[in-house]
Design a protein around this motif. Structure first.
Motif, PDB file in Angstrom:
ATOM      1  N   LYS A   1      44.307  40.344  31.748  1.00 28.82           N
ATOM      2  CA  LYS A   1      44.239  40.759  33.144  1.00 28.82           C
ATOM      3  C   LYS A   1      44.769  39.656  34.050  1.00 28.82           C
ATOM      4  N   LEU A   2      45.747  39.997  34.877  1.00 29.38           N
ATOM      5  CA  LEU A   2      46.282  39.086  35.876  1.00 29.38           C
ATOM      6  C   LEU A   2      45.670  39.441  37.227  1.00 29.38           C
TER       7      LEU A   2
ATOM      8  N   THR B   1      42.447  38.543  46.086  1.00 26.16           N
ATOM      9  CA  THR B   1      41.162  37.868  46.233  1.00 26.16           C
ATOM     10  C   THR B   1      40.028  38.840  45.955  1.00 26.16           C
ATOM     11  N   GLN B   2      40.189  40.077  46.387  1.00 20.82           N
ATOM     12  CA  GLN B   2      39.147  41.077  46.214  1.00 20.82           C
ATOM     13  C   GLN B   2      38.852  41.315  44.733  1.00 20.82           C
ATOM     14  N   GLU B   3      39.873  41.293  43.895  1.00 20.50           N
ATOM     15  CA  GLU B   3      39.662  41.466  42.453  1.00 20.50           C
ATOM     16  C   GLU B   3      38.776  40.350  41.904  1.00 20.50           C
ATOM     17  N   LEU B   4      39.014  39.120  42.350  1.00 22.60           N
ATOM     18  CA  LEU B   4      38.204  37.988  41.889  1.00 22.60           C
ATOM     19  C   LEU B   4      36.762  38.127  42.361  1.00 22.60           C
TER      20      LEU B   4
ATOM     21  N   LEU C   1      34.005  36.179  40.224  1.00 19.14           N
ATOM     22  CA  LEU C   1      34.675  34.907  39.977  1.00 19.14           C
ATOM     23  C   LEU C   1      34.875  34.074  41.239  1.00 19.14           C
ATOM     24  N   LEU C   2      34.601  34.683  42.382  1.00 16.04           N
ATOM     25  CA  LEU C   2      34.794  33.999  43.653  1.00 16.04           C
ATOM     26  C   LEU C   2      33.737  34.474  44.640  1.00 16.04           C
TER      27      LEU C   2
END
Length: 304
Positions: free
Chosen positions: A256-257, A261-264, A269-270
């Motif tokens: 997964k790439l 920011t929303q995905e992280l 992760l963030l």
């Protein structure tokens, strides 16, 4: 893997998209671990085979944007089909190779991973007179040529991501500074791939695939944000016109790439309140952004 396309040159090129490259990197690394353990993984990384796939992704993106293949250096891997069977290896076409362009900055020379050379620029050799160790160096390309090259360098950190941060980060911004000191208008891109969860070294030593937890993602994002988006030539010389930070989770069945920011944030992760933001560090708009900046600075140059 690579899709063979035949463009207006009549030559077949091996194109590869980002997801295909990441899939292959995962397969190659994990096969190396299962077969030869931690030493096998490290040996594979030293061959640069994984990162060369990302080089080809960048070249493919330039080609798809309309850049003539002859202006991409080194050339996107070309498949030259030989009519005489004895010239084929294992019944596969021979892959032709060429060399990276070695350009001189203010402080040092550096081979460029991917160079896009405009059609209308010619070389004018000159002897450099900088008060650096390049004083007296014969630059066979010259200032006008060097400044007109659209350059993208590609790096990856597939192990010891946290341990080697300082050295690798300093090297990254030093290279932008090196070229912008000589050629402030030069358009520089950087693709930097980091692995979200490192392969566990103890498990790899036993020929097993396992992963560690991630602890450094925010640090990398903040670091590369500070070097990104050099839109104007008055902006700091240590910055790149555009950086693509590839944060990849190879622990998933399909790598997964992270492009937003929303995905992280969604994957925990963030922190939602963090000032770290990868939206301007994502790959999908990377090549187009570089082109837009280049065309503003060099409207007379052509890549078609």
């Amino acid at each position: 893997m690579p899709n063979l396309i035949n463009n207006h040159t009549g030559i077949s090129f091996a194109q590869i998209q980002m997801q295909d490259a990441l899939n292959q990197i995962k397969v190659d690394i994990e096969n190396a671990i299962v077969t030869n353990g931690e030493k096998g993984k490290n040996a594979l990384i030293r061959t640069q085979k994984p990162i060369k796939l990302i080089h080809d992704v960048v070249k493919t993106a330039f080609l798809n944007l309309g850049v003539h293949p002859s202006l991409i250096n080194p050339e996107l891997r070309r498949l030259q089909r030989i009519a005489n069977p004895p010239n084929r290896v294992n019944n596969r076409p021979i892959i032709l190779k060429d060399k990276e362009l070695a350009l001189a900055g203010y402080l040092k020379t550096k081979n460029q991973d991917v160079s896009i050379v405009p059609r209308n620029i010619v070389v004018h050799p000159e002897t450099l007179t900088f008060p650096t160790y390049l004083n007296g160096f014969l630059d066979r390309f010259g200032t006008a040529f060097t400044e007109s090259v659209l350059s993208v360098n590609v790096r990856s950190q597939l192990s010891s991501v946290a341990k080697n941060f300082d050295t690798l980060y300093e090297r990254t911004f030093a290279e932008a500074l090196n070229f912008h000191l000589r050629s402030p208008r030069m358009v520089l891109g950087e693709v930097y791939m980091i692995i979200l969860k490192e392969y566990n070294s103890d498990a790899a030593a036993n020929h097993q695939v396992a992963f560690n937890n991630s602890e450094y993602i925010e640090k990398y994002i903040l670091a590369f944000q500070a070097l990104n988006d050099r839109i104007n030539i008055e902006d700091p010389l240590y910055k790149y016109e555009r950086i693509a930070l590839l944060i990849v989770d190879f622990s998933q069945p399909i790598p997964k790439l992270y492009n937003t920011t929303q995905e992280l944030i969604q994957d925990g992760l963030l922190n939602p309140n963090s000032v770290a933001n990868i939206d301007r560090l994502s790959f999908p708009t990377f090549i187009q952004d570089l082109f837009n900046i280049y065309q503003t600075r060099f409207p007379e140059n052509s890549f078609s």
